[in-house]
Motif scaffolding. Sequence first.
Motif, PDB file in Angstrom:
ATOM      1  N   ILE A  81      20.445  33.573  26.089  1.00 18.80           N
ATOM      2  CA  ILE A  81      21.140  32.303  25.963  1.00 18.80           C
ATOM      3  C   ILE A  81      20.217  31.409  25.130  1.00 18.80           C
ATOM      4  O   ILE A  81      19.108  31.097  25.551  1.00 18.80           O
ATOM      5  N   PRO A  82      20.664  31.021  23.924  1.00 21.32           N
ATOM      6  CA  PRO A  82      19.764  30.314  23.013  1.00 21.32           C
ATOM      7  C   PRO A  82      19.636  28.826  23.346  1.00 21.32           C
ATOM      8  O   PRO A  82      20.437  28.292  24.122  1.00 21.32           O
ATOM      9  N   GLU A  83      18.642  28.199  22.754  1.00 18.39           N
ATOM     10  CA  GLU A  83      18.412  26.757  22.888  1.00 18.39           C
ATOM     11  C   GLU A  83      19.626  25.986  22.383  1.00 18.39           C
ATOM     12  O   GLU A  83      20.103  25.057  23.015  1.00 18.39           O
ATOM     13  N   SER A  84      20.119  26.386  21.208  1.00 21.57           N
ATOM     14  CA  SER A  84      21.290  25.701  20.653  1.00 21.57           C
ATOM     15  C   SER A  84      22.158  26.709  19.913  1.00 21.57           C
ATOM     16  O   SER A  84      21.691  27.767  19.500  1.00 21.57           O
ATOM     17  N   LYS A  85      23.420  26.355  19.772  1.00 21.64           N
ATOM     18  CA  LYS A  85      24.380  27.256  19.133  1.00 21.64           C
ATOM     19  C   LYS A  85      24.887  26.620  17.847  1.00 21.64           C
ATOM     20  O   LYS A  85      24.929  25.396  17.729  1.00 21.64           O
ATOM     21  N   ASP A  86      25.282  27.439  16.874  1.00 17.77           N
ATOM     22  CA  ASP A  86      25.895  26.896  15.658  1.00 17.77           C
ATOM     23  C   ASP A  86      26.929  27.878  15.110  1.00 17.77           C
ATOM     24  O   ASP A  86      27.111  28.971  15.653  1.00 17.77           O
ATOM     25  N   GLU A  87      27.597  27.471  14.049  1.00 20.84           N
ATOM     26  CA  GLU A  87      28.685  28.276  13.482  1.00 20.84           C
ATOM     27  C   GLU A  87      28.191  29.625  12.973  1.00 20.84           C
ATOM     28  O   GLU A  87      28.916  30.602  12.969  1.00 20.84           O
ATOM     29  N   ALA A  88      26.930  29.646  12.500  1.00 15.02           N
ATOM     30  CA  ALA A  88      26.406  30.861  11.876  1.00 15.02           C
ATOM     31  C   ALA A  88      25.630  31.731  12.866  1.00 15.02           C
ATOM     32  O   ALA A  88      25.043  32.736  12.483  1.00 15.02           O
ATOM     33  N   ALA A  89      25.603  31.331  14.145  1.00 16.35           N
ATOM     34  CA  ALA A  89      24.898  32.109  15.168  1.00 16.35           C
ATOM     35  C   ALA A  89      23.439  32.347  14.804  1.00 16.35           C
ATOM     36  O   ALA A  89      22.895  33.423  15.061  1.00 16.35           O
ATOM     37  N   SER A  90      22.784  31.311  14.237  1.00 16.85           N
ATOM     38  CA  SER A  90      21.443  31.563  13.697  1.00 16.85           C
ATOM     39  C   SER A  90      20.439  31.959  14.777  1.00 16.85           C
ATOM     40  O   SER A  90      19.467  32.651  14.489  1.00 16.85           O
ATOM     41  N   GLY A  91      20.686  31.549  16.023  1.00 16.14           N
ATOM     42  CA  GLY A  91      19.788  31.936  17.110  1.00 16.14           C
ATOM     43  C   GLY A  91      19.765  33.438  17.369  1.00 16.14           C
ATOM     44  O   GLY A  91      18.828  33.956  17.968  1.00 16.14           O
ATOM     45  N   ALA A  92      20.785  34.140  16.892  1.00 14.59           N
ATOM     46  CA  ALA A  92      20.870  35.581  17.156  1.00 14.59           C
ATOM     47  C   ALA A  92      19.843  36.364  16.355  1.00 14.59           C
ATOM     48  O   ALA A  92      19.346  37.383  16.818  1.00 14.59           O
ATOM     49  N   TYR A  93      19.541  35.892  15.146  1.00 19.69           N
ATOM     50  CA  TYR A  93      18.663  36.685  14.270  1.00 19.69           C
ATOM     51  C   TYR A  93      17.394  35.945  13.859  1.00 19.69           C
ATOM     52  O   TYR A  93      16.657  36.389  12.985  1.00 19.69           O
ATOM     53  N   SER A  94      17.140  34.793  14.516  1.00 16.80           N
ATOM     54  CA  SER A  94      15.910  34.062  14.226  1.00 16.80           C
ATOM     55  C   SER A  94      14.712  34.834  14.783  1.00 16.80           C
ATOM     56  O   SER A  94      14.765  35.386  15.878  1.00 16.80           O
ATOM     57  N   GLU A  95      13.637  34.846  14.014  1.00 16.18           N
ATOM     58  CA  GLU A  95      12.431  35.539  14.468  1.00 16.18           C
ATOM     59  C   GLU A  95      11.902  34.938  15.773  1.00 16.18           C
ATOM     60  O   GLU A  95      11.274  35.615  16.575  1.00 16.18           O
ATOM     61  N   GLU A  96      12.173  33.630  15.929  1.00 18.52           N
ATOM     62  CA  GLU A  96      11.724  32.925  17.130  1.00 18.52           C
ATOM     63  C   GLU A  96      12.844  32.790  18.156  1.00 18.52           C
ATOM     64  O   GLU A  96      12.801  31.938  19.041  1.00 18.52           O
ATOM     65  N   GLY A  97      13.875  33.613  18.012  1.00 14.94           N
ATOM     66  CA  GLY A  97      15.013  33.554  18.938  1.00 14.94           C
ATOM     67  C   GLY A  97      14.621  33.984  20.343  1.00 14.94           C
ATOM     68  O   GLY A  97      13.556  34.561  20.567  1.00 14.94           O
ATOM     69  N   ILE A  98      15.487  33.694  21.276  1.00 13.03           N
ATOM     70  CA  ILE A  98      15.182  33.953  22.687  1.00 13.03           C
ATOM     71  C   ILE A  98      15.002  35.458  22.974  1.00 13.03           C
ATOM     72  O   ILE A  98      14.085  35.862  23.693  1.00 13.03           O
ATOM     73  N   ILE A  99      15.848  36.279  22.379  1.00 15.43           N
ATOM     74  CA  ILE A  99      15.724  37.726  22.618  1.00 15.43           C
ATOM     75  C   ILE A  99      14.450  38.266  21.965  1.00 15.43           C
ATOM     76  O   ILE A  99      13.712  39.064  22.564  1.00 15.43           O
ATOM     77  N   GLN A 100      14.202  37.811  20.739  1.00 18.79           N
ATOM     78  CA  GLN A 100      13.018  38.282  20.022  1.00 18.79           C
ATOM     79  C   GLN A 100      11.753  37.954  20.822  1.00 18.79           C
ATOM     80  O   GLN A 100      10.857  38.790  20.961  1.00 18.79           O
ATOM     81  N   LYS A 101      11.697  36.730  21.384  1.00 20.87           N
ATOM     82  CA  LYS A 101      10.537  36.334  22.203  1.00 20.87           C
ATOM     83  C   LYS A 101      10.454  37.200  23.463  1.00 20.87           C
ATOM     84  O   LYS A 101       9.373  37.647  23.853  1.00 20.87           O
TER      85      LYS A 101
END
Length: 325
Positions: A81-101
């Motif tokens: 569950i990311p910090e914030s959501k957006d149209e492009a789902a950027s939290g899904a593939y961010s290097e600093e995303g919740i899953i990646q961490k």
Amino acid sequence: MRFPVTRLRRLRRNENLRRMVRETFLTVEDLIYPMFVVPGSKIKEEVSSMPGVYRFSVDELVKEVMEVSSLSIPAIILFGIPESKDEAASGAYSEEGIIQKAVKAIKKEVPEIIVITDVCLCEYTSHGHCGVIKDGEVDNDITLELLAQTALSHAEAGADIVAPSDMMDGRVAAIRSALDESGFKNTPILSYAAKYASTFYGPFREAAESAPQFGDRRSYQMDPPNALEALREVALDIEEGADIVMVKPALSYLDIIRMVKDEFGYPTAAYNVSGEYSMVKAAAQKGWLDERKLVMEILTSIKRAGADLILTYHAKDVARWLKEN
Ligand code: PBG
């Protein structure tokens, strides 16, 4: 030979006789434990519709994974569950995303456990759909690029297996080539191959904050009355490079599990989903059914139907019960 020469009750007379002719055994090796990770620290909050299931911050998650591993459960699957959501789902593939961490932290502290990551956009998009919206619809081909990017970022963080659950056409091939091009040719893909548009996902969407904000998922997830179509879905995913194929949900789809196993003979997983879990918990809390016996009967039936692997929120309890036996 018929009665009275044949008496099938002869082999049911006591527990040792029953054990000797038993056809199906549930083992701890069959289990995959789903877990939810949220931003922050020192967080362990129960999901109200899923008693016994929690959302953990990364620090607490790592502790919990240690316990899971000590119970000999071989694998977990992570939902973020990311910090914030957006149209492009950027939290899904961010290097600093919740899953990646989370993956990095787990692989550092509990390297032996197999970390599977759910690859989907619904937890990360502001609208809650599993893909990018264009002209009011989930656009398949634009979504593929983001899914491939997401899977690759999970592999880079250390995920052992990636598991696309979005039901876009062509995602397995897109993910396979993205992984191969970046040197992850040995990272397996567990595809949610036959995933139905099911009411049984209700409690999960509370846990993952991933309910669609408009419409529903029926334009991409499968129509529950269809069985032959599941075979086409699985065939395509195998052709595109899936290593393990999944049927989801499990209980109302035992026929699909059997068909998929018989047709392809592939490693087959089944997802005993959130709603199936919550129904058991509710009945047990009311004292209407015996939880332990019920869970063992349900999971054994999923295995008997042909599943090699079962994703289940009951995994920790089952691992303990199996040890006791
Ligand atoms: C993401 C996803 C869902 C589940 C697993 N991955 C929800 C959905 O498709 O709406 C459901 C799992 C469960 O109910 O336990 N797409």
